[in-house]
Motif scaffolding. Structure first.
Motif, short mmCIF file in Angstrom:
data_model
loop_
_atom_site.label_atom_id
_atom_site.label_comp_id
_atom_site.label_asym_id
_atom_site.label_seq_id
_atom_site.Cartn_x
_atom_site.Cartn_y
_atom_site.Cartn_z
N PRO A 88 -5.10 5.48 10.94
CA PRO A 88 -5.84 6.00 9.80
C PRO A 88 -5.48 7.45 9.44
O PRO A 88 -5.86 7.91 8.36
CB PRO A 88 -7.30 5.87 10.23
CG PRO A 88 -7.26 5.80 11.71
CD PRO A 88 -5.96 5.17 12.08
N ARG B 254 -2.66 8.31 8.75
CA ARG B 254 -1.63 8.15 7.72
C ARG B 254 -2.11 7.06 6.76
O ARG B 254 -1.73 5.90 6.88
CB ARG B 254 -0.30 7.74 8.35
CG ARG B 254 0.46 8.89 8.98
CD ARG B 254 1.48 8.39 9.96
NE ARG B 254 0.83 7.94 11.19
CZ ARG B 254 1.00 6.74 11.73
NH1 ARG B 254 1.80 5.86 11.16
NH2 ARG B 254 0.37 6.40 12.83
N VAL C 225 -2.62 4.78 3.47
CA VAL C 225 -1.66 4.26 2.50
C VAL C 225 -2.38 3.85 1.21
O VAL C 225 -3.41 3.19 1.27
CB VAL C 225 -0.91 3.03 3.08
CG1 VAL C 225 0.16 2.56 2.11
CG2 VAL C 225 -0.30 3.35 4.44
N PHE D 293 -1.54 1.44 -1.61
CA PHE D 293 -0.56 0.40 -1.86
C PHE D 293 -0.31 0.24 -3.36
O PHE D 293 -1.17 0.53 -4.18
CB PHE D 293 -1.05 -0.93 -1.28
CG PHE D 293 -1.25 -0.90 0.19
CD1 PHE D 293 -0.19 -1.15 1.07
CD2 PHE D 293 -2.48 -0.59 0.74
CE1 PHE D 293 -0.38 -1.12 2.45
CE2 PHE D 293 -2.68 -0.56 2.12
CZ PHE D 293 -1.63 -0.82 2.97
#
Lengths: 264, 271
Positions: free
Chosen positions: A79, A81, A83, A85
């Motif tokens: 978490p 890093r 993302v 999407f």
């Protein structure tokens, strides 16, 4: 500001193809990213830029090389890093609020009920979606979905925010709107952000540095461009700014002269 | 007036008239075949066209004369109890097994060939073996339903797990979900509609199987009752039995469908 915040060393990714030699998607990637820096990775399709992002996020493993975030080797997703999407990846059975709540609850289990609610609301407000917090993803527009995706990623206070062509699926007006959102939020949150994009204006507008990738297979970093523009940036007045024009031309030159790609 | 509504009522009635007409024709040609009217009398009581006074099968469904002579309600209840016991067992075993097979490629490789081979086996082929094992009517009927109705549950659960979008799983990965959190928060919401589709198919099979199983095991139950009435030469009861089995199966299917819709996130909040 620590110089060695996120460090990629000699990253290579090979895909095994049965009965053949492996396909090398990216190779020899060395990159140092400073804290609070916003960088874009740009290149033609198939240059391995998404592969590179997946390796940083830990969703994919590099074949060789190391990634170090704050003196810790990255060996899988986490978490810190977060993302965003390309297709937002919101869970369709949860409302916007619940989608964010799910992430916050998991990453910050110690929060009390009221702290949890406060935090979720803070990030919903940050992307101006208070009015749509109880709507499910199917009931809101593409741009709104992506804003929820951004709020979800930011709500867990990641050290690095990874964005995989975050606005690629949106029309250009919505995209511009979201870029404004992102810049405004970035002013207050000051995350480190890595954005994958194929949009030259987006790269220049948003980033401190633009990483230009050569064409695959065996893609690698071709050039790195520093964007020396003051923030906050205004997209309209930038159009005549000599630095903006220089950056645009440098990227155009790289993508369409040095590493032009024919349609396949 | 609403033409669609008229059609909805009138067209099935026309079909019914045609069915009754064909039935009457057959009854006129086959000696001893009950006519529609006599079957109606056998069901609801009255006087047959031959002038015999009859108590209808459905007028007193709750009677109990002795252990071996009970009203139609008790027969159906016994069948439903067996069906739901076998069906519940099939869910308890089938759903976790389906989740496992959907989530693990190794489990898929290990189990899939046998699922495909056992799935088409008729309940009648299982019955002698299970009767030999259990030596008991109830356990035999329940286990027969279990082994024949578990397959659609396993297969549909597996399908549900496999239809979970990779993006959702990536979200789970980034948030470091434990396997249990992954199942409860990501996989089950997607898979539940599939699981219920499997359960609906499974219940349909279970209701098909029970009639055949009870004909062979005897004792009590709607299947046994139909066979018993055949042996007593009460042919009208066979027709009543067929209609009852059909109606109950239809109701079971509607109820399962409603439950399935209730748990389907795609249909929630939409009438």
């Amino acid at each position: 500001m620590s110089a060695k915040f996120l460090n990629l060393q000699n990253i290579e990714k090979r895909f095994a193809i049965p009965g053949k030699e492996g396909y090398i998607a990216v190779t020899n990637v060395d990159l140092e990213i400073k804290q609070n820096e916003i960088i874009s990775i740009i290149g033609h399709s198939g240059c391995g830029k998404s592969t590179l992002l997946n390796i940083i996020s830990g969703l994919d493993m590099q074949s060789s090389g190391t990634i170090v975030l704050e003196n810790k080797h990255i060996e899988g997703p986490g978490p810190e890093r977060a993302v965003v999407f390309q297709n937002h990846s919101l869970l369709p059975w949860l409302t916007a609020y619940q989608n964010i709540e799910l992430a916050v609850k998991k990453v910050m289990p110690h929060l009390s009920k009221s702290e949890l609610k406060e935090r979720v609301m803070k990030y919903i407000e940050m992307v101006n979606l208070s009015h749509a917090k109880d709507k499910k993803p199917d009931e809101i527009s593409g741009g709104m979905k992506q804003r929820v995706g951004i709020a979800r990623a930011l709500s867990i206070e990641p050290k690095v925010l990874l964005m995989d062509e975050p606005f690629g699926a949106l029309d250009s007006l919505t995209r511009a709107n979201l870029q404004e959102h992102l810049m405004r939020i970035q002013e207050s949150v000051k995350n480190t952000v890595i954005i994958i994009t194929h949009d030259i204006d987006e790269a220049v507008l948003l980033s401190d540095r633009v990483i230009m990738m050569t064409n695959g297979p065996e893609a690698t970093i071709g050039e790195i461009l520093e964007v020396n523009l003051e923030r906050p940036r205004d997209r309209v007045s930038l159009q005549s700014d000599p630095e903006y024009i220089r950056c645009r031309e440098a990227i155009l030159d790289f993508l369409y002269k040095k590493f032009a790609k024919e349609d396949e | 007036m609403n033409l669609e509504l008229v059609k909805k009522i009138a067209l099935p009635l026309i079909t019914l008239l045609a069915i009754v007409q064909i039935w009457s024709t057959i009854a006129g040609k086959v000696d001893g075949f009950p006519t529609p009217y006599n079957t109606y009398v056998a069901a609801f009581g009255g006087e047959t066209s031959e002038g015999d006074e009859m108590i209808g099968v459905l007028t007193d469904p709750f009677y109990v004369n002795n252990q071996d002579d009970k009203g139609i309600f008790w027969q159906i209840l016994a069948s439903l109890e067996r069906v739901f016991s076998g069906f519940a067992l099939a869910i308890i075993v089938g759903v976790p097994l389906g989740l496992l097979i959907g989530m693990s490629k190794s489990a898929h490789l290990a189990f899939n060939p046998y699922i495909q081979i056992l799935k088409p086996v008729s309940p009648l082929a299982w019955l002698p073996l299970l009767l030999y094992i259990f030596q008991d009517i109830n356990l035999t009927a329940i286990s027969t339903i279990f082994v024949t109705s578990i397959w659609p549950i396993i297969i549909n659960t597996t399908l549900g797990v496999k239809s979970v979008n990779q993006d959702y799983l990536n979200v789970a990965k980034v948030l470091n979900f434990s396997p249990l959190e992954k199942i409860t928060k990501i996989i089950l919401p997607v898979a539940v509609p599939y699981i219920f589709t499997g359960m609906r198919l499974s219940l349909g099979i279970a209701w098909l199987v029970i009639v055949a199983a009870e004909m062979l095991t005897g004792g009590i139950g709607i299947g046994f009752w139909i066979w018993d009435e055949y042996n007593n030469l009460n042919y009208y009861s066979i027709i009543i039995g067929i209609i009852l089995v059909g109606l109950i199966g239809f109701i079971l299917d509607i109820v399962m469908g409603k439950i399935a819709d209730y748990f389907d996130y795609r249909k929630q909040g939409r009438a």
